[in-house]
Design a protein around this motif. Structure first.
Motif, PDB file in Angstrom:
ATOM      1  N   ALA A   1      -6.885  -1.390  -0.531  1.00 28.38           N
ATOM      2  CA  ALA A   1      -5.530   0.021  -0.467  1.00 28.38           C
ATOM      3  C   ALA A   1      -6.532   0.306  -2.146  1.00 28.38           C
ATOM      4  CB  ALA A   1      -4.756  -0.546  -0.815  1.00 28.38           C
ATOM      5  N   LEU A   2      -6.273  -0.127  -2.728  1.00 25.05           N
ATOM      6  CA  LEU A   2      -6.148   0.502  -4.498  1.00 25.05           C
ATOM      7  C   LEU A   2      -8.284   1.662  -4.401  1.00 25.05           C
ATOM      8  CD1 LEU A   2      -4.805  -1.423  -6.708  1.00 25.05           C
ATOM      9  CD2 LEU A   2      -4.065   0.596  -6.373  1.00 25.05           C
ATOM     10  N   ILE A   3      -9.063   0.280  -3.606  1.00 28.58           N
ATOM     11  CA  ILE A   3     -10.302   0.967  -3.790  1.00 28.58           C
ATOM     12  C   ILE A   3     -10.245   2.280  -3.005  1.00 28.58           C
ATOM     13  CG2 ILE A   3     -12.740   0.965  -2.443  1.00 28.58           C
ATOM     14  CD1 ILE A   3     -12.538  -2.320  -2.869  1.00 28.58           C
ATOM     15  N   ALA A   4      -9.848   2.650  -1.914  1.00 27.62           N
ATOM     16  CA  ALA A   4      -9.806   3.907  -1.106  1.00 27.62           C
ATOM     17  C   ALA A   4      -8.366   5.025  -1.710  1.00 27.62           C
ATOM     18  CB  ALA A   4      -9.099   3.284   0.764  1.00 27.62           C
TER      19      ALA A   4
ATOM     20  N   GLY B   1     -10.324   7.991  -2.882  1.00 17.27           N
ATOM     21  CA  GLY B   1     -10.069   9.259  -2.329  1.00 17.27           C
ATOM     22  C   GLY B   1      -9.464  10.017  -3.214  1.00 17.27           C
ATOM     23  N   TYR B   2      -9.254  10.116  -4.039  1.00 11.02           N
ATOM     24  CA  TYR B   2      -8.428  10.610  -5.176  1.00 11.02           C
ATOM     25  C   TYR B   2      -9.070  10.963  -6.162  1.00 11.02           C
ATOM     26  CZ  TYR B   2      -3.974  11.072  -3.730  1.00 11.02           C
ATOM     27  OH  TYR B   2      -2.870  12.078  -2.946  1.00 11.02           O
ATOM     28  N   GLY B   3     -10.124  10.060  -6.403  1.00 13.18           N
ATOM     29  CA  GLY B   3     -11.453  10.530  -7.913  1.00 13.18           C
ATOM     30  C   GLY B   3     -11.342   9.595  -9.134  1.00 13.18           C
ATOM     31  N   PHE B   4      -9.990   8.824  -9.386  1.00 15.83           N
ATOM     32  CA  PHE B   4      -9.442   8.400  -9.878  1.00 15.83           C
ATOM     33  C   PHE B   4     -10.538   7.533 -11.053  1.00 15.83           C
ATOM     34  CE2 PHE B   4      -5.150   7.853  -7.538  1.00 15.83           C
ATOM     35  CZ  PHE B   4      -4.520   9.318  -8.125  1.00 15.83           C
TER      36      PHE B   4
ATOM     37  N   MET C   1       4.356  -5.126   0.599  1.00 16.57           N
ATOM     38  CA  MET C   1       3.287  -4.663   0.186  1.00 16.57           C
ATOM     39  C   MET C   1       2.394  -4.317   1.138  1.00 16.57           C
ATOM     40  SD  MET C   1       1.581  -3.579  -2.708  1.00 16.57           S
ATOM     41  CE  MET C   1       2.630  -3.658  -3.819  1.00 16.57           C
ATOM     42  N   ASP C   2       1.950  -5.539   2.476  1.00 15.60           N
ATOM     43  CA  ASP C   2       0.775  -5.590   3.072  1.00 15.60           C
ATOM     44  C   ASP C   2       0.752  -4.517   4.101  1.00 15.60           C
ATOM     45  OD1 ASP C   2      -0.089  -7.525   1.527  1.00 15.60           O
ATOM     46  OD2 ASP C   2       0.990  -9.904   3.451  1.00 15.60           O
ATOM     47  N   GLU C   3       1.909  -4.522   4.098  1.00 18.09           N
ATOM     48  CA  GLU C   3       1.632  -3.291   5.350  1.00 18.09           C
ATOM     49  C   GLU C   3       2.024  -1.448   4.546  1.00 18.09           C
ATOM     50  OE1 GLU C   3       5.787  -4.641   8.440  1.00 18.09           O
ATOM     51  OE2 GLU C   3       5.965  -3.725   6.059  1.00 18.09           O
ATOM     52  N   PHE C   4       2.403  -1.668   3.568  1.00 21.49           N
ATOM     53  CA  PHE C   4       2.241  -0.007   2.906  1.00 21.49           C
ATOM     54  C   PHE C   4       0.701  -0.253   2.018  1.00 21.49           C
ATOM     55  CE2 PHE C   4       6.256   0.154   2.613  1.00 21.49           C
ATOM     56  CZ  PHE C   4       6.674   1.612   2.498  1.00 21.49           C
ATOM     57  N   ALA C   5      -0.162  -1.681   1.856  1.00 23.17           N
ATOM     58  CA  ALA C   5      -1.272  -1.448   1.452  1.00 23.17           C
ATOM     59  C   ALA C   5      -2.539  -1.699   2.727  1.00 23.17           C
ATOM     60  CB  ALA C   5      -1.396  -2.948   1.055  1.00 23.17           C
ATOM     61  N   SER C   6      -1.237  -1.573   3.547  1.00 21.57           N
ATOM     62  CA  SER C   6      -3.060  -1.236   5.087  1.00 21.57           C
ATOM     63  C   SER C   6      -2.624   0.271   5.461  1.00 21.57           C
ATOM     64  CB  SER C   6      -2.471  -1.538   6.025  1.00 21.57           C
ATOM     65  OG  SER C   6      -2.685  -3.757   5.468  1.00 21.57           O
ATOM     66  N   ALA C   7      -1.575   0.852   5.671  1.00 22.72           N
ATOM     67  CA  ALA C   7      -1.667   2.310   5.684  1.00 22.72           C
ATOM     68  C   ALA C   7      -1.357   3.882   4.515  1.00 22.72           C
ATOM     69  CB  ALA C   7       0.334   1.994   5.842  1.00 22.72           C
ATOM     70  N   LEU C   8      -1.301   3.943   3.520  1.00 24.61           N
ATOM     71  CA  LEU C   8      -1.871   4.410   2.321  1.00 24.61           C
ATOM     72  C   LEU C   8      -3.061   4.384   2.713  1.00 24.61           C
ATOM     73  CD1 LEU C   8       0.974   4.045  -0.894  1.00 24.61           C
ATOM     74  CD2 LEU C   8       0.176   5.765   1.047  1.00 24.61           C
ATOM     75  N   PRO C   9      -3.995   3.964   2.339  1.00 27.81           N
ATOM     76  CA  PRO C   9      -5.620   4.718   2.400  1.00 27.81           C
ATOM     77  C   PRO C   9      -6.071   5.431   3.171  1.00 27.81           C
ATOM     78  CG  PRO C   9      -5.034   2.084   1.777  1.00 27.81           C
ATOM     79  CD  PRO C   9      -3.975   2.113   2.583  1.00 27.81           C
ATOM     80  N   ASN C  10      -4.757   5.319   4.271  1.00 28.31           N
ATOM     81  CA  ASN C  10      -5.626   5.792   5.784  1.00 28.31           C
ATOM     82  C   ASN C  10      -5.029   7.284   5.935  1.00 28.31           C
ATOM     83  OD1 ASN C  10      -6.366   3.460   6.880  1.00 28.31           O
ATOM     84  ND2 ASN C  10      -4.685   2.989   7.517  1.00 28.31           N
ATOM     85  N   VAL C  11      -4.009   7.444   4.544  1.00 32.12           N
ATOM     86  CA  VAL C  11      -4.120   9.095   4.511  1.00 32.12           C
ATOM     87  C   VAL C  11      -4.155   9.337   3.290  1.00 32.12           C
ATOM     88  CG1 VAL C  11      -1.795   9.049   6.000  1.00 32.12           C
ATOM     89  CG2 VAL C  11      -1.620   8.176   4.078  1.00 32.12           C
ATOM     90  N   ALA C  12      -4.346   9.257   2.299  1.00 27.30           N
ATOM     91  CA  ALA C  12      -4.792   8.965   0.636  1.00 27.30           C
ATOM     92  C   ALA C  12      -6.286  10.057   1.113  1.00 27.30           C
ATOM     93  CB  ALA C  12      -5.578   8.496   0.009  1.00 27.30           C
TER      94      ALA C  12
ATOM     95  N   ALA D   1       4.768   5.714   9.335  1.00 23.97           N
ATOM     96  CA  ALA D   1       4.408   7.271   9.208  1.00 23.97           C
ATOM     97  C   ALA D   1       3.243   7.458   8.683  1.00 23.97           C
ATOM     98  CB  ALA D   1       5.470   6.489   7.431  1.00 23.97           C
ATOM     99  N   GLY D   2       2.123   6.598   8.255  1.00 19.07           N
ATOM    100  CA  GLY D   2       1.348   7.040   7.725  1.00 19.07           C
ATOM    101  C   GLY D   2       0.525   7.534   8.672  1.00 19.07           C
TER     102      GLY D   2
END
Length: 218
Positions: free
Chosen positions: A120-123, A127-130, A153-164, A194-195
């Motif tokens: 998730a953090l990789i994406a 995605g944001y070029g951090f 956390m697992d659910e959010f970590a799986s969903a957020l990268p798809n829209v980041a 939600a994603g």
């Protein structure tokens, strides 16, 4: 004499059985330790293949990963595997160690799987070029989104990268994205759903219908 010898033999047999009972668990523990060492070594070899680091650089890196792993719930092996994913996914080498530490912190804060949190953090970072100094911020927002929303956390970590990535392209900050996803999950919607809703919303903004174009123009 025969009776004495038989008695002595029985005593020796008893000692042998006691030693077997004692050494069997020790041998099992030793086998696990050797297996863990081999697996960690293999993970470091894979990291070297991806990064092209020298032997000296790998020694320093291995010591640092081992230290992080020994002080984390996931353990050295999982931390090494997480760094392997980071090495292959984060182009900016200077941000890799910061991303690893942020992933470990987020996984432990949310009692989550380190592998899922790392991906998730990789994406998010890509995605944001951090840069490296934003890794902790990304981890904090992810953790806060889980705290405010409904889901693991697992659910959010799986969903957020798809829209980041799409959110970044539209100028939506990661903090706002996390807040939106958290809010939607409080309305009886899963993090994954939600994603999907956020993706649909952003797609509609990028390619609006005629009615939406008129509405936006007005």
């Amino acid at each position: 004499m025969g009776d004495s010898l038989r008695s002595f033999g029985d005593q020796i047999s008893g000692i042998g059985r006691s030693l077997t009972t004692l050494t069997a668990p020790l041998m099992a523990i030793g086998g696990i330790a050797i297996s863990s060492f081999v697996n960690f070594d293999e993970a470091m070899t894979n990291i070297q293949a991806v990064t092209g680091a020298t032997a000296d650089e790998m020694k320093t890196l291995g010591d640092e990963i081992l230290q992080i792993g020994e002080h984390s719930r996931a353990g050295p092996q999982a931390v090494a595997e997480a760094f392997y994913d980071i090495a292959g996914g984060v182009v900016d080498a200077s941000a890799r160690m910061a991303t690893l530490k942020a992933a470990v912190a987020a996984a432990e804060a949310g009692n989550a799987d380190l592998g899922i949190t790392t991906k998730a953090l990789i994406a998010i970072m890509n995605g944001y070029g951090f840069s490296a100094d934003k890794a902790g911020y990304a981890s904090d927002v992810l953790t806060r989104a889980v705290g405010l929303g409904v889901g693991t956390m697992d659910e959010f970590a799986s969903a957020l990268p798809n829209v980041a990535g799409m959110a970044a392209n539209l100028g939506i900050s990661f903090e706002d994205l996390g807040g939106m996803m958290a809010f939607i999950t409080t309305k009886g919607v899963s993090a994954n759903e939600a994603g999907t809703q956020l993706t649909s919303m952003m797609t509609a903004l990028i390619k609006p219908t005629d009615d939406m174009s008129d509405a936006l123009a007005s």
